[in-house]
Scaffold this active site. Sequence first.
Site, PDB file in Angstrom:
ATOM      1  N   TYR A 142      -7.579  -2.533  -9.797  1.00 57.80           N
ATOM      2  CA  TYR A 142      -7.324  -1.642 -10.584  1.00 57.80           C
ATOM      3  C   TYR A 142      -8.235  -1.442 -11.794  1.00 57.80           C
ATOM      4  O   TYR A 142      -8.180  -0.325 -12.450  1.00 57.80           O
ATOM      5  CB  TYR A 142      -5.946  -1.765 -11.487  1.00 57.80           C
ATOM      6  CG  TYR A 142      -4.512  -1.768 -10.664  1.00 57.80           C
ATOM      7  CD1 TYR A 142      -4.577  -2.125  -9.444  1.00 57.80           C
ATOM      8  CD2 TYR A 142      -3.573  -1.094 -11.303  1.00 57.80           C
ATOM      9  CE1 TYR A 142      -3.341  -1.787  -8.581  1.00 57.80           C
ATOM     10  CE2 TYR A 142      -2.452  -0.656 -10.497  1.00 57.80           C
ATOM     11  CZ  TYR A 142      -2.342  -1.231  -9.471  1.00 57.80           C
ATOM     12  OH  TYR A 142      -1.152  -0.969  -8.696  1.00 57.80           O
ATOM     13  N   LYS A 192      -6.333 -13.160   0.126  1.00 57.71           N
ATOM     14  CA  LYS A 192      -6.742 -12.947   1.330  1.00 57.71           C
ATOM     15  C   LYS A 192      -7.887 -13.547   1.564  1.00 57.71           C
ATOM     16  O   LYS A 192      -9.157 -13.068   1.827  1.00 57.71           O
ATOM     17  CB  LYS A 192      -6.990 -11.275   1.356  1.00 57.71           C
ATOM     18  CG  LYS A 192      -7.363 -10.751   2.674  1.00 57.71           C
ATOM     19  CD  LYS A 192      -5.986 -10.758   3.811  1.00 57.71           C
ATOM     20  CE  LYS A 192      -6.484 -10.293   5.036  1.00 57.71           C
ATOM     21  NZ  LYS A 192      -5.370 -10.583   6.112  1.00 57.71           N
ATOM     22  N   ASP A 224      -0.914 -10.915   3.732  1.00 60.61           N
ATOM     23  CA  ASP A 224      -0.113 -10.225   4.960  1.00 60.61           C
ATOM     24  C   ASP A 224       1.079 -11.081   5.497  1.00 60.61           C
ATOM     25  O   ASP A 224       2.013 -10.562   5.562  1.00 60.61           O
ATOM     26  CB  ASP A 224      -1.027  -9.796   6.075  1.00 60.61           C
ATOM     27  CG  ASP A 224      -1.926 -10.995   6.425  1.00 60.61           C
ATOM     28  OD1 ASP A 224      -1.950 -12.102   5.701  1.00 60.61           O
ATOM     29  OD2 ASP A 224      -2.719 -10.834   7.453  1.00 60.61           O
ATOM     30  N   ASP A 248       1.531  -5.615  -7.124  1.00 59.80           N
ATOM     31  CA  ASP A 248       2.061  -4.251  -7.223  1.00 59.80           C
ATOM     32  C   ASP A 248       2.898  -3.914  -5.837  1.00 59.80           C
ATOM     33  O   ASP A 248       4.118  -3.629  -5.976  1.00 59.80           O
ATOM     34  CB  ASP A 248       1.210  -3.130  -7.445  1.00 59.80           C
ATOM     35  CG  ASP A 248       1.587  -2.061  -7.398  1.00 59.80           C
ATOM     36  OD1 ASP A 248       2.525  -1.425  -8.022  1.00 59.80           O
ATOM     37  OD2 ASP A 248       1.143  -0.978  -6.533  1.00 59.80           O
ATOM     38  N   ASP A 252       7.386  -4.385  -5.151  1.00 66.50           N
ATOM     39  CA  ASP A 252       8.109  -3.358  -4.544  1.00 66.50           C
ATOM     40  C   ASP A 252       9.022  -3.551  -3.538  1.00 66.50           C
ATOM     41  O   ASP A 252      10.100  -3.323  -2.956  1.00 66.50           O
ATOM     42  CB  ASP A 252       7.362  -1.854  -4.138  1.00 66.50           C
ATOM     43  CG  ASP A 252       7.276  -1.055  -5.295  1.00 66.50           C
ATOM     44  OD1 ASP A 252       7.170  -1.450  -6.726  1.00 66.50           O
ATOM     45  OD2 ASP A 252       7.104   0.217  -5.144  1.00 66.50           O
TER      46      ASP A 252
HETATM   47  C1  IPM Z   1       3.753  -0.539 -11.514  1.00 70.21           C
HETATM   48  C2  IPM Z   1       3.526   0.581 -11.038  1.00 70.21           C
HETATM   49  C3  IPM Z   1       2.263   1.164 -11.901  1.00 70.21           C
HETATM   50  C4  IPM Z   1       1.110   0.189 -11.010  1.00 70.21           C
HETATM   51  C5  IPM Z   1       1.476   2.688 -11.499  1.00 70.21           C
HETATM   52  C6  IPM Z   1       2.493   3.742 -12.189  1.00 70.21           C
HETATM   53  C7  IPM Z   1       0.357   2.710 -11.988  1.00 70.21           C
HETATM   54  O1  IPM Z   1       3.612   1.016  -9.632  1.00 70.21           O
HETATM   55  O2  IPM Z   1       4.104  -1.055 -12.652  1.00 70.21           O
HETATM   56  O3  IPM Z   1       4.177  -1.490 -10.625  1.00 70.21           O
HETATM   57  O4  IPM Z   1       0.665   0.272  -9.927  1.00 70.21           O
HETATM   58  O5  IPM Z   1       0.866  -1.011 -11.610  1.00 70.21           O
HETATM   59 MG    MG Z   2       4.095  -0.757  -8.495  1.00 74.88          MG
END
Ligand code: IPM
Ligand code: MG
Length: 371
Positions: A142, A192, A224, A248, A252
């Site tokens: 990032y 990885k 993975d 990240d 999710d």
């Molecule tokens: C998170 C979000 C952020 C990230 C985005 C909105 C930049 O997806 O906090 O997980 O990628 O960190």
């Molecule tokens: Mg995110």
Amino acid sequence: MGTYRIAVLPGDGIGKEVTKGAVEILQAVATRFEHEFEFVYGLIGGDAIDRKGTPLPDETLDMCRQSDAVLLGAVGGPKWDQNPPHLRPEKGLLAIRKEMNLFANLRPVKFYDSLIDSSPLKEDVIKDVDLLIVRELTGGLYFGKPSGRRMEDGEEIVVDTLLYKREEIKRIITTAFELARKRKKKVTSVDKANVLESSRMWREIAEEVARDFPDVELEHMLVDNAAMQLIRNPKQFDVLVTENMFGDILSDEASMLTGSLGMLPSASLSTSGPSLYEPIHGSAPDIAGQNKANPIATILSSAMMLRLSFGLHLEAVAIEKAVQQVLASGYRTADVAKKGQRIVSTKEMVDEIKATILDDGAILNIMEVYA
Ligand code: IPM
Ligand code: MG
């Protein structure tokens, strides 16, 4: 009784609705437990671009630094998608993480009995899941330089860089071990290493740190495989620690174990200075402003704030138990509702959690559970 100053950064989209809900819950806690929370508000993201010409105005950052903790909603939306990189809402989020040294992002994933039907996964896979993703937040892909596009030999090329200092890897892995020590004493370091040199160094440092924690088990897992194992057998995990972007993506994915992205809170701890609390979800422009969003991820983030920044454990438990109780009574926002279930609005969900916190009987019950 304590007095605390909380900086609230609603941001964009549903960020506004969910932070409003969490503030109401914190106010209920203040009433119930006789604390004083002072809320100060700042701009971030698209809103800040529109009004101040930058996604993270200096006054926002100053305000956050002078507070005891920060509560953030979400940033982003289609309105700003075509903006140049420095004028994207997400830039404000990355900048505040970097500027406040919020290196450790804690994303707990906990199973809720009453949401068992909301997850697309089978009951025996998700029942009793209790894991913690520790995501490195101020380095890696990032933030690495160089990053950008340019022409080389008549061809357009693009580069992003995955960069870490040894110390940055060491401190996040150490944090993961410290947290695991208070839990089930297992750290899964996700990398990885079969491809990336950064991962090979990560693995080496994990081994070094592990020597200081003989009571905690360390395992390495390729990212993975970790993505697959999270769905196949999530109960094998206690604490997962990983690079910014891997974290990240995996978080999710892990949210589906609870049924919805709208359920997952997070805490971002600083090397020094105040910590920041935010839901893991985004600004959900498709439902923004419609009173439909699930406020629970942000409400649970505020519980994490009470526990981790203010040491108010009982108050944090009160919020968490109130959320559990309200879900158990069948209250569902659209994201966690199953066919045929009555869907409540953001406001109804907040009101019900608030009422539970303020209810004498309910709170006694909560304390019993805690005792
Ligand atoms: C998170 C979000 C952020 C990230 C985005 C909105 C930049 O997806 O906090 O997980 O990628 O960190
Ligand atoms: Mg995110």
